[in-house]
Design a protein around this motif. Structure first.
Motif, short mmCIF file in Angstrom:
data_model
loop_
_atom_site.label_atom_id
_atom_site.label_comp_id
_atom_site.label_asym_id
_atom_site.label_seq_id
_atom_site.Cartn_x
_atom_site.Cartn_y
_atom_site.Cartn_z
N MET A 101 44.64 10.02 33.66
CA MET A 101 45.34 11.28 33.69
C MET A 101 45.12 11.95 35.03
SD MET A 101 44.95 14.64 31.19
CE MET A 101 46.02 14.01 29.88
N THR A 102 46.19 12.45 35.61
CA THR A 102 46.09 13.18 36.86
C THR A 102 45.75 14.64 36.59
OG1 THR A 102 48.40 13.89 36.97
CG2 THR A 102 47.89 11.69 37.81
N ASN A 103 45.39 15.32 37.66
CA ASN A 103 45.11 16.74 37.55
C ASN A 103 46.34 17.52 37.10
OD1 ASN A 103 43.17 18.86 37.81
ND2 ASN A 103 44.18 19.51 39.71
N GLY A 104 47.52 16.98 37.37
CA GLY A 104 48.74 17.62 36.95
C GLY A 104 49.16 17.31 35.53
N GLY A 105 48.40 16.45 34.85
CA GLY A 105 48.67 16.18 33.45
C GLY A 105 49.44 14.91 33.17
N SER A 106 49.82 14.17 34.20
CA SER A 106 50.52 12.91 33.97
C SER A 106 49.55 11.87 33.44
CB SER A 106 51.15 12.40 35.26
OG SER A 106 52.14 13.31 35.73
N THR A 107 50.01 11.05 32.52
CA THR A 107 49.16 10.04 31.90
C THR A 107 49.77 8.66 32.02
OG1 THR A 107 50.17 10.40 29.72
CG2 THR A 107 48.18 11.67 30.24
N ASN A 108 48.90 7.68 32.02
CA ASN A 108 49.26 6.28 31.92
C ASN A 108 48.42 5.64 30.84
OD1 ASN A 108 51.14 5.89 34.23
ND2 ASN A 108 49.34 6.46 35.44
N TYR A 109 49.06 4.79 30.05
CA TYR A 109 48.36 4.05 29.01
C TYR A 109 48.73 2.58 29.09
CZ TYR A 109 47.35 8.47 26.60
OH TYR A 109 46.90 9.73 26.26
N ALA A 110 47.75 1.75 28.83
CA ALA A 110 48.06 0.35 28.63
C ALA A 110 48.95 0.20 27.41
CB ALA A 110 46.78 -0.46 28.44
N ASP A 111 49.89 -0.73 27.47
CA ASP A 111 50.79 -0.93 26.34
C ASP A 111 50.03 -1.22 25.05
OD1 ASP A 111 53.43 -2.62 28.22
OD2 ASP A 111 53.03 -0.49 27.89
N SER A 112 48.92 -1.90 25.18
CA SER A 112 48.17 -2.30 24.01
C SER A 112 47.50 -1.14 23.27
CB SER A 112 47.10 -3.33 24.40
OG SER A 112 46.20 -2.79 25.35
N VAL A 113 47.40 0.01 23.92
CA VAL A 113 46.72 1.14 23.28
C VAL A 113 47.64 2.32 23.02
CG1 VAL A 113 44.59 0.45 24.43
CG2 VAL A 113 45.94 2.33 25.38
N LYS A 114 48.87 2.25 23.45
CA LYS A 114 49.80 3.35 23.24
C LYS A 114 49.95 3.65 21.75
CE LYS A 114 52.58 2.81 27.42
NZ LYS A 114 53.89 2.40 27.98
N CYS A 172 33.09 11.23 29.43
CA CYS A 172 32.59 10.94 30.77
C CYS A 172 32.54 12.23 31.54
CB CYS A 172 33.48 9.92 31.47
SG CYS A 172 33.06 9.65 33.21
N ALA A 173 31.36 12.61 31.95
CA ALA A 173 31.15 13.83 32.71
C ALA A 173 30.84 13.49 34.16
CB ALA A 173 30.03 14.66 32.11
N ALA A 174 31.59 14.07 35.05
CA ALA A 174 31.36 13.90 36.48
C ALA A 174 30.50 15.04 37.00
CB ALA A 174 32.68 13.85 37.24
N SER A 175 29.54 14.70 37.82
CA SER A 175 28.67 15.71 38.39
C SER A 175 28.66 15.60 39.90
CB SER A 175 27.25 15.59 37.84
OG SER A 175 26.67 14.34 38.18
N GLY A 176 28.34 16.69 40.52
CA GLY A 176 28.34 16.80 41.97
C GLY A 176 28.97 18.12 42.37
N SER A 177 29.07 18.33 43.66
CA SER A 177 29.68 19.57 44.16
C SER A 177 31.19 19.41 44.18
CB SER A 177 29.13 19.89 45.54
OG SER A 177 27.73 20.08 45.51
N ILE A 178 31.77 19.35 43.01
CA ILE A 178 33.16 18.98 42.83
C ILE A 178 34.06 20.20 42.79
CG2 ILE A 178 34.83 17.86 41.30
CD1 ILE A 178 32.46 16.09 40.34
N ILE A 179 35.07 20.17 43.62
CA ILE A 179 36.10 21.20 43.60
C ILE A 179 37.22 20.79 42.65
CG2 ILE A 179 37.77 22.51 44.93
CD1 ILE A 179 34.86 23.20 45.52
N SER A 180 37.67 19.56 42.77
CA SER A 180 38.74 19.07 41.92
C SER A 180 38.70 17.55 41.90
CB SER A 180 40.11 19.56 42.40
OG SER A 180 40.40 19.05 43.69
N ILE A 181 39.33 17.00 40.88
CA ILE A 181 39.45 15.56 40.72
C ILE A 181 40.91 15.24 40.45
CG2 ILE A 181 38.77 13.54 39.38
CD1 ILE A 181 36.22 15.09 38.61
N ASN A 182 41.47 14.36 41.25
CA ASN A 182 42.88 14.02 41.07
C ASN A 182 43.10 13.18 39.81
OD1 ASN A 182 45.62 13.63 41.35
ND2 ASN A 182 45.44 12.18 43.04
N VAL A 183 42.43 12.04 39.74
CA VAL A 183 42.66 11.11 38.64
C VAL A 183 41.35 10.81 37.92
CG1 VAL A 183 43.58 8.87 37.95
CG2 VAL A 183 44.55 10.06 39.94
N MET A 184 41.38 10.92 36.62
CA MET A 184 40.27 10.53 35.78
C MET A 184 40.81 9.57 34.73
SD MET A 184 38.22 14.15 35.21
CE MET A 184 36.63 13.34 35.00
#
Length: 123
Positions: free
Chosen positions: A51-64, A22-34
């Protein structure tokens, strides 16, 4: 002002793999959560991974242990590597981006969705 373009969905056999982009386009400086959500027929949309810009991740239990989310901030792109796919993973997968800081703004804001890409896991 932000557009999301998804790719990588398709038909795969159980146990197979797919990689969503997934590629985001626009005049983007930063994105917190993708991240990625999915919605199967007759079910509510659910978070798959983010995933946050700081590298923290969340996963659904079903896909971990099977799915891995990653980001390339230089390209404003988020990926979802899906391994060991199961029929129950079948759904429309939606890219989601939250709290985008755009050029000329001081604050990150917004909640943006891609058009969705179909993932079908079937033999």
């Amino acid at each position: 002002q932000v557009q999301l373009v998804e790719s990588g969905g398709g038909l795969v056999q159980p146990g197979g793999s797919l990689r969503l982009s997934c590629a985001a386009s626009g005049s983007i400086i930063s994105i917190n959560v993708m991240g990625w959500y999915r919605q199967a027929p007759e079910k509510q949309r659910e978070l798959v991974a983010d995933m946050t810009n700081g590298g923290s991740t969340n996963y659904a239990d079903s896909v971990k242990g099977r799915f891995t989310i990653s980001r390339d901030n230089a390209k404003n792109t988020v990926y979802l590597q899906m391994n060991s796919l199961k029929p129950e993973d079948t759904a429309v997968y939606y890219c989601n981006v939250k709290d985008v800081r755009l050029a000329g703004t001081w604050y990150a804001s917004g909640n943006y969705w891609g058009q969705g890409t179909q993932v079908t896991v079937s033999s």
